[in-house]
Design a protein around this motif. Structure first.
Motif, short mmCIF file in Angstrom:
data_model
loop_
_atom_site.label_atom_id
_atom_site.label_comp_id
_atom_site.label_asym_id
_atom_site.label_seq_id
_atom_site.Cartn_x
_atom_site.Cartn_y
_atom_site.Cartn_z
N ALA A 143 0.88 -1.23 0.09
CA ALA A 143 0.12 0.05 0.03
C ALA A 143 0.89 1.21 0.01
N ALA A 144 2.01 1.09 0.78
CA ALA A 144 2.80 2.31 0.77
C ALA A 144 3.44 2.58 -0.46
N ILE A 145 3.82 1.77 -1.17
CA ILE A 145 4.54 1.69 -2.38
C ILE A 145 3.57 2.31 -3.53
N ILE A 146 1.96 1.67 -3.49
CA ILE A 146 1.30 2.31 -4.42
C ILE A 146 0.88 3.81 -4.14
N SER B 28 10.59 12.98 -4.93
CA SER B 28 11.29 14.23 -6.04
C SER B 28 12.16 13.35 -6.80
N THR B 29 13.15 12.75 -6.39
CA THR B 29 14.24 11.90 -7.03
C THR B 29 13.53 11.06 -8.19
N GLY B 30 12.43 10.16 -7.23
CA GLY B 30 11.79 9.19 -8.11
C GLY B 30 11.00 9.79 -9.39
N SER B 31 10.41 11.06 -9.26
CA SER B 31 9.94 11.89 -10.04
C SER B 31 10.83 12.36 -11.29
N VAL C 222 6.99 7.65 -20.52
CA VAL C 222 6.74 8.03 -19.20
C VAL C 222 5.91 6.74 -18.61
N LEU C 223 5.10 6.46 -19.18
CA LEU C 223 4.21 5.29 -18.62
C LEU C 223 5.02 4.03 -18.57
N SER C 224 6.21 3.71 -19.43
CA SER C 224 6.90 2.53 -19.60
C SER C 224 7.77 2.65 -18.30
N THR C 225 8.42 3.68 -18.26
CA THR C 225 9.32 3.92 -16.94
C THR C 225 8.70 3.81 -15.63
N LEU C 226 7.60 4.42 -15.49
CA LEU C 226 6.69 4.17 -14.19
C LEU C 226 6.25 3.05 -14.19
N ILE C 227 5.71 2.25 -14.86
CA ILE C 227 4.98 0.82 -14.89
C ILE C 227 6.20 0.04 -14.42
N ILE C 228 7.16 -0.09 -15.06
CA ILE C 228 8.42 -1.07 -14.92
C ILE C 228 9.02 -0.82 -13.50
N GLY C 229 9.33 0.65 -13.24
CA GLY C 229 10.01 0.88 -12.02
C GLY C 229 8.95 0.61 -10.81
N GLY C 230 7.67 0.90 -10.95
CA GLY C 230 6.68 0.57 -10.07
C GLY C 230 6.81 -0.99 -9.73
N GLY C 231 6.79 -1.79 -10.64
CA GLY C 231 6.52 -3.19 -10.65
C GLY C 231 7.76 -3.98 -9.73
N ILE C 232 8.83 -3.44 -10.15
CA ILE C 232 10.09 -4.02 -9.40
C ILE C 232 10.20 -3.53 -8.04
N SER C 233 9.71 -2.41 -7.71
CA SER C 233 9.79 -1.82 -6.41
C SER C 233 9.22 -2.96 -5.41
N PHE C 234 8.19 -3.78 -5.74
CA PHE C 234 7.83 -4.78 -4.86
C PHE C 234 8.46 -5.96 -4.59
N LEU C 235 9.94 -5.76 -4.86
CA LEU C 235 10.90 -6.66 -4.45
C LEU C 235 10.96 -6.42 -2.86
N ASN C 236 10.69 -5.15 -2.44
CA ASN C 236 10.78 -4.82 -1.13
C ASN C 236 9.60 -5.36 -0.12
N VAL C 237 8.64 -6.16 -0.83
CA VAL C 237 7.69 -6.83 -0.05
C VAL C 237 8.32 -7.98 0.60
N ALA D 195 3.21 6.16 -3.11
CA ALA D 195 4.14 6.80 -3.56
C ALA D 195 4.14 6.78 -4.96
N TRP D 196 4.04 5.67 -5.70
CA TRP D 196 3.91 5.46 -7.18
C TRP D 196 3.00 6.38 -7.69
N ALA D 197 1.71 6.54 -7.04
CA ALA D 197 0.63 7.50 -7.48
C ALA D 197 1.09 8.77 -7.45
N ILE D 198 1.66 9.29 -6.80
CA ILE D 198 2.30 10.67 -6.40
C ILE D 198 3.21 10.94 -7.69
N ILE D 199 4.11 9.98 -7.81
CA ILE D 199 5.05 10.41 -8.81
C ILE D 199 4.27 10.29 -10.15
#
Length: 543
Positions: free
Chosen positions: A159-162, A333-336, A372-387, A164-168
């Motif tokens: 939920a936290a990842i989602i 900011s850096t993620g954006s 924009v969408l490709s970078t955000l979708i893939i970056g958001g996807g692999i962030s779930f490794l943190n789970v 942050a991802w939505a804000i970016i």
């Protein structure tokens, strides 16, 4: 008033092979700059350029990565690592400045490599840097989770990842001008706060806090290097990762209305400000935080930022909460900015026929949606490794991957500058006709290039014989897979393009993707402001 007509062939937004002729009528007193045009809008100013480039380099690497570096290498290793990284940022910035004024292109260094070195190098650099950008997006999302956990662990990691991802996503899909203003605001917060941090931590170390008495250089005296030379080497990738992002100035130049004035001012101030912030900031934290603190990011406890721990140990919890809030703003900011840069990198690749054409298009507001969408979708996807893994483990893995990509990118930027100067002279053009010249060439370019090669070699050593771990194939690939990927991509591209090692200087196309300036006409006098040459160091501190 005398009228003139300028007709030039420009590279269009769909590729350099397709030309369009633009006729402009203007007076001699008007600005008739032309060239290097794309679908992107030139809606950003010098203020945006400087603040975005600075802001993109102050994020998770400094606020959180300093904890991992302190734990692995010790206080002296951390400060020396940032000193070395700062000199490399300076060298790369000098190379960027000269090329970005003449060639303000969407993916900048990727297209520079294609012009001055070789298409295979450009292909490799472009796709490697895009991978680095979406990995950075994932890393910053992971950083958001870590900072949120300082306040509460009730929010599930997904939920936290989602959130942050939505804000970016929101920041990047709005107008480019809105993106610029958001980054200016967040950068201003970072700059103000890091000054507060440096001053307050010095006061705390001197005994001016309610939590404990004078600390001084206690931790430096105990163990300046906690794990010897190998520990110092383990710090370098995190320092490089922390200071990466300053090269984004080259990408933003394509959307700046006046690159000739904006870029030199930015590059001459960025490296100095970053170095001061990082070196003084790291020094301030090393005299206040014990490398063996179990709650330090990278240790076994709560994985908090060393800056937060410094305030917490000093009994200044309001400042600790404010510090954590600034860290959260920084990682968003850096993620954006990484999403922004990834989209522009794909756009530049498409312009030189190295990516699908869809990535080369932008809408009426100048937004390259596909990238924009490709970078955000893939970056958001692999962030779930943190789970399923700890935040510090994911951060270390991601920072190792991105730092090697960054070293490769910085090295190619410096090499492109060397090749550009060589081609310029080989074709009989006077250096005085350059729109802006780095006064430190060739020393700066060779300094950056040599250190990039040396550090990649040292990281090979650390990947074969890692710190506190046995040598293994899995460890090697986990830490050095970036270089393996670069070699594989380059070999495949070389087989495809079948080009020489690099383009001969006399055959380099110096004009088709170039931006021409009004004062290029005439006797070819230097276009650089000499007053700036004499005062750039001083003005960089106060601008």
């Amino acid at each position: 008033m005398v009228q003139i007509q300028s007709e030039v062939s420009l590279a269009s937004a769909t590729g350099p092979e397709q030309k369009k002729v633009i006729s402009r009528k203007s007076t001699l007193d008007e600005d008739v700059d032309h060239g290097a045009e794309t679908d992107l809008h030139r809606s950003l100013s010098t203020r945006h350029l400087t603040m975005i480039a600075l802001g993109s380099a102050i994020g998770m690497g400094l606020w959180l990565g300093s904890g991992t570096s302190l734990q692995k290498g010790g206080p002296a290793a951390l400060v020396i690592g940032y000193v070395l990284s700062g000199t490399m940022v300076w060298a790369v910035s000098q190379s960027i400045g000269e090329m970005a004024v003449l060639y303000p292109l969407p993916s900048a260094f990727v297209q520079w490599a294609q012009i001055f070195i070789d298409p295979a190098v450009a292909f490799t650099l472009g796709w490697a840097y895009w991978i680095q950008y979406f990995i950075t997006v994932a890393n910053e999302l992971q950083g958001f989770v870590t900072t949120l956990n300082f306040w509460t662990d009730k929010v599930p990691t997904p939920a936290a990842i989602i959130i942050a991802w939505a804000i970016i996503v929101f920041i990047n899909v709005w107008a480019v001008r809105f993106f610029g203003e958001v980054e200016v605001c967040s950068s201003a917060i970072k700059f103000f706060w890091i000054i507060v941090v440096i001053i307050s931590l010095i006061v705390i170390s001197a005994g001016g806090s309610p939590g404990e008495g004078p600390i001084g250089f206690r931790y430096w005296n105990i163990a300046p290097f906690t794990n010897g030379f190998k520990g110092f080497l383990s710090v370098l990738p995190i320092c490089i990762f922390a200071m990466s992002g300053s090269e984004n100035i080259a990408l933003v130049a394509a959307e700046t209305s006046q690159p000739r004035t904006a870029v030199p001012k930015a590059v001459n101030s960025i490296w100095l400000r970053l170095s001061l912030f990082y070196i003084l900031g790291s020094l301030a934290v090393t005299i206040n935080v014990d490398p063996q603190n179990p709650d330090l990011f990278g240790n076994s406890g709560s994985n908090a930022s060393p800056f937060v721990l410094a305030y917490k140990s000093a009994g200044l919890m309001p400042l600790a909460h404010m510090m954590n809030a600034v860290i959260m703003i920084s990682v968003l900011s850096t993620g954006s900015i990484s999403a922004y840069a990834g989209a522009r990198t794909l756009m530049g690749l498409a312009h030189i026929n190295m990516a699908p054409k869809i990535f080369g298009r932008a809408d009426d507001d100048g937004r390259p949606w596909a990238g924009v969408l490709s970078t955000l979708i893939i970056g958001g996807g692999i962030s779930f490794l943190n789970v399923s893994s700890s935040g510090a483990e994911v951060f270390t893995w991601f920072s190792n991957l991105t730092s090697l990509f960054v070293l490769f990118g910085w090295g190619i930027i410096c090499l492109s500058h060397i090749r550009m100067r060589y081609a310029w002279v080989a074709q009989g053009r006077p250096l005085s006709s350059l729109a802006w010249r780095s006064r430190w060439f060739p020393f700066s370019a060779y300094w950056g290039l040599v250190w990039c090669v040396v550090l990649m070699g040292l990281e090979f050593y650390l990947s074969v014989w890692p710190l506190h771990e046995a040598s293994s194939v899995s460890n090697f690939f986990a830490n050095y897979v970036s270089v393996v990927a670069v070699i594989v991509i380059y070999a495949a591209a070389k087989l495809f393009y079948r080009t020489p090692f690099w383009i001969e200087g006399t055959k380099v196309d110096l004009d088709s993707m170039r931006r021409f300036y009004r004062t290029d006409t005439g006797a070819g006098r230097p276009t650089r402001d000499k007053k700036w040459r004499l005062s750039n160091m001083l003005s960089a501190l106060v601008d």
